[in-house]
Write a protein that holds these residues in place. Structure first.
Motif, PDB file in Angstrom:
ATOM      1  N   ILE A 215       1.189  -1.270   0.047  1.00  0.00           N
ATOM      2  CA  ILE A 215       0.158   0.297   0.215  1.00  0.00           C
ATOM      3  C   ILE A 215       0.861   1.412  -0.253  1.00  0.00           C
ATOM      4  CG2 ILE A 215      -1.886   1.819   1.572  1.00  0.00           C
ATOM      5  CD1 ILE A 215      -2.613  -0.832   2.568  1.00  0.00           C
ATOM      6  N   ARG A 216       1.625   1.790   0.609  1.00  0.00           N
ATOM      7  CA  ARG A 216       2.484   2.605   0.722  1.00  0.00           C
ATOM      8  C   ARG A 216       3.201   2.895  -0.019  1.00  0.00           C
ATOM      9  NH1 ARG A 216       6.642   0.721   6.207  1.00  0.00           N
ATOM     10  NH2 ARG A 216       7.373   3.314   5.312  1.00  0.00           N
ATOM     11  N   PHE A 217       4.025   1.235  -1.042  1.00  0.00           N
ATOM     12  CA  PHE A 217       4.620   2.099  -2.183  1.00  0.00           C
ATOM     13  C   PHE A 217       3.532   2.641  -3.655  1.00  0.00           C
ATOM     14  CE2 PHE A 217       9.010  -0.473  -3.352  1.00  0.00           C
ATOM     15  CZ  PHE A 217       9.427  -0.029  -1.365  1.00  0.00           C
ATOM     16  N   VAL A 218       2.210   1.977  -3.582  1.00  0.00           N
ATOM     17  CA  VAL A 218       1.405   2.924  -4.315  1.00  0.00           C
ATOM     18  C   VAL A 218       0.619   3.867  -3.964  1.00  0.00           C
ATOM     19  CG1 VAL A 218      -0.937   2.661  -5.330  1.00  0.00           C
ATOM     20  CG2 VAL A 218       0.427   0.272  -4.899  1.00  0.00           C
ATOM     21  N   ALA A 219       0.671   3.831  -2.923  1.00  0.00           N
ATOM     22  CA  ALA A 219       0.462   4.839  -2.629  1.00  0.00           C
ATOM     23  C   ALA A 219       1.304   6.642  -2.531  1.00  0.00           C
ATOM     24  CB  ALA A 219       0.429   5.397  -0.577  1.00  0.00           C
ATOM     25  N   GLY A 220       2.841   5.408  -2.179  1.00  0.00           N
ATOM     26  CA  GLY A 220       3.525   6.843  -2.880  1.00  0.00           C
ATOM     27  C   GLY A 220       4.092   7.347  -4.258  1.00  0.00           C
ATOM     28  N   GLY A 221       3.718   6.104  -5.034  1.00  0.00           N
ATOM     29  CA  GLY A 221       3.683   6.322  -6.521  1.00  0.00           C
ATOM     30  C   GLY A 221       5.484   5.371  -6.371  1.00  0.00           C
ATOM     31  N   LYS A 222       5.758   4.505  -6.073  1.00  0.00           N
ATOM     32  CA  LYS A 222       7.011   3.698  -6.625  1.00  0.00           C
ATOM     33  C   LYS A 222       6.344   1.982  -7.261  1.00  0.00           C
ATOM     34  CE  LYS A 222       8.984   5.546  -2.104  1.00  0.00           C
ATOM     35  NZ  LYS A 222       9.408   4.713  -0.616  1.00  0.00           N
ATOM     36  N   TYR A 223       4.964   2.490  -6.890  1.00  0.00           N
ATOM     37  CA  TYR A 223       4.696   1.288  -8.203  1.00  0.00           C
ATOM     38  C   TYR A 223       3.045   1.903  -8.426  1.00  0.00           C
ATOM     39  CZ  TYR A 223       4.292  -3.244  -9.677  1.00  0.00           C
ATOM     40  OH  TYR A 223       3.873  -4.622 -10.672  1.00  0.00           O
ATOM     41  N   ASN A 224       3.030   1.091  -9.888  1.00  0.00           N
ATOM     42  CA  ASN A 224       1.828   1.655 -10.087  1.00  0.00           C
ATOM     43  C   ASN A 224       0.681   0.920  -9.987  1.00  0.00           C
ATOM     44  OD1 ASN A 224       2.470   0.671 -11.893  1.00  0.00           O
ATOM     45  ND2 ASN A 224       2.337   2.187 -13.767  1.00  0.00           N
ATOM     46  N   LEU A 225       0.259  -0.450  -9.492  1.00  0.00           N
ATOM     47  CA  LEU A 225      -0.475  -1.594  -9.017  1.00  0.00           C
ATOM     48  C   LEU A 225      -0.071  -2.004  -8.331  1.00  0.00           C
ATOM     49  CD1 LEU A 225       0.655  -3.336 -13.185  1.00  0.00           C
ATOM     50  CD2 LEU A 225      -1.098  -2.345 -12.466  1.00  0.00           C
ATOM     51  N   PHE A 228      -2.165  -8.246  -5.331  1.00  0.00           N
ATOM     52  CA  PHE A 228      -3.076  -9.615  -3.845  1.00  0.00           C
ATOM     53  C   PHE A 228      -3.541 -10.125  -4.165  1.00  0.00           C
ATOM     54  CE2 PHE A 228      -6.569 -10.314  -1.022  1.00  0.00           C
ATOM     55  CZ  PHE A 228      -5.807 -10.122   0.452  1.00  0.00           C
ATOM     56  N   GLU A 229      -2.821 -11.552  -4.201  1.00  0.00           N
ATOM     57  CA  GLU A 229      -2.369 -13.111  -3.688  1.00  0.00           C
ATOM     58  C   GLU A 229      -1.935 -13.173  -5.702  1.00  0.00           C
ATOM     59  OE1 GLU A 229      -6.651 -13.696  -2.942  1.00  0.00           O
ATOM     60  OE2 GLU A 229      -6.373 -13.665  -1.137  1.00  0.00           O
ATOM     61  N   GLN A 230      -1.467 -12.972  -5.791  1.00  0.00           N
ATOM     62  CA  GLN A 230      -1.025 -13.350  -7.669  1.00  0.00           C
ATOM     63  C   GLN A 230      -2.061 -12.048  -8.486  1.00  0.00           C
ATOM     64  OE1 GLN A 230      -0.824 -16.150  -5.229  1.00  0.00           O
ATOM     65  NE2 GLN A 230       1.030 -14.987  -4.646  1.00  0.00           N
ATOM     66  N   GLN A 231      -2.829 -11.179  -8.040  1.00  0.00           N
ATOM     67  CA  GLN A 231      -3.242 -10.313  -9.309  1.00  0.00           C
ATOM     68  C   GLN A 231      -2.665  -8.384  -9.059  1.00  0.00           C
ATOM     69  OE1 GLN A 231      -5.364 -11.853 -10.931  1.00  0.00           O
ATOM     70  NE2 GLN A 231      -5.540 -14.221 -10.607  1.00  0.00           N
ATOM     71  N   LYS A 232      -2.874  -8.159  -9.760  1.00  0.00           N
ATOM     72  CA  LYS A 232      -2.491  -7.174 -10.108  1.00  0.00           C
ATOM     73  C   LYS A 232      -3.310  -6.342 -10.356  1.00  0.00           C
ATOM     74  CE  LYS A 232       2.648  -7.772 -11.112  1.00  0.00           C
ATOM     75  NZ  LYS A 232       3.287  -8.087 -12.517  1.00  0.00           N
ATOM     76  N   TYR A 233      -3.693  -5.062  -9.440  1.00  0.00           N
ATOM     77  CA  TYR A 233      -4.817  -4.570  -9.911  1.00  0.00           C
ATOM     78  C   TYR A 233      -4.100  -2.806 -10.171  1.00  0.00           C
ATOM     79  CZ  TYR A 233      -7.692  -8.115  -7.737  1.00  0.00           C
ATOM     80  OH  TYR A 233      -7.804  -9.286  -7.857  1.00  0.00           O
TER      81      TYR A 233
END
Length: 242
Positions: A215-225, A228-233
């Motif tokens: 969650i922190r990686f997505v919120a910080g813009g470090k990763y855009n996907l 969760f359980e091998q599924q990317k959203y």
């Protein structure tokens, strides 16, 4: 922030406030009518309703609707399907949008005398109202009451760590857009967005640490996907109880 105070007005009279929240309400009520900044060519007004107020043992919160828009240039508004001109916009016309602002004021406790609150601004696409709102607030507080309001942007990572906790997270709403960007792929059978909602969550410490890091990686813009359980959203909404 949470104690009564008096402040001197320009006419040397005194104004009494039970706490700082009344000062913000004064700002909202004094900006109900439209004002225009001709230098920035931007408009502003507030819609405040006392019903949009909530209070707990920990904080007070106000929700305000802000109307802001830009003006200063003329254009033609066309129908995207027929390409016909629907309206000729004049330079004095204001392209106005509504935005929501939440003002959160924590309460004092036995250990801490609170001196900071939080603004949460809604953005709509590339449009936002943070700058014009905070500038007007600072001018209003200073010019009328001699009070300095300082505003700083909270880093996304700090915000996530403060707001999202294992004991207050209610649900995860994950969205995967499987619709092709190529219009030729969408002729005939089409596809839409896949939405997955998970509630009544229960994590052990190891699993929660992994999810929180994602969650922190997505919120910080470090990763855009968000994975969760091998599924990317491509879109993640975290609903918490504050």
């Amino acid at each position: 922030m949470n104690t009564p105070f008096d402040t001197e007005l320009k006419d040397n009279s005194e104004c009494h406030f039970e706490d700082l929240s009344e000062l913000f309400i004064s700002f909202f009520e004094n900006h109900r009518t439209l004002i225009k900044d001709d230098n920035k060519q931007q408009s502003f007004c507030c819609e405040y309703d006392k019903k949009n107020y909530s209070e707990t043992d920990l904080f007070r919160m106000y929700c305000v609707k802000i109307y802001s828009g830009i003006y200063g240039s003329s254009s033609e508004i066309i129908d995207g399907d027929t390409e016909k001109v629907r309206y000729k916009k004049k330079s004095s016309d204001i392209d106005t949008r509504p935005f929501y602002l939440m003002v959160i004021l924590p309460k004092d406790n036995e250990k801490v005398i609170v001196q900071k609150g939080m603004f949460i601004f809604q953005n709509v696409g590339q449009f936002g109202v943070k700058t014009i709102t905070t500038n007007l607030m600072q001018n209003f507080f200073s010019d009328n009451f001699g009070i300095t309001l300082k505003c700083h942007t909270i880093a996304p990572d700090l915000f996530v760590k403060k707001v999202i906790r294992k004991d207050n997270i209610k649900k995860l709403l994950m969205i995967k857009n499987v619709k092709s960007n190529d219009m030729a792929d969408n002729i005939g059978v089409g596809y839409g967005s896949e939405t997955r909602e998970i509630s009544n969550l229960s994590f052990n410490e190891t699993t929660w640490a992994k999810i929180m890091n994602k969650i922190r990686f997505v919120a910080g813009g470090k990763y855009n996907l968000f994975e969760f359980e091998q599924q990317k959203y491509g879109n993640l909404k975290v609903i918490v109880d504050i």
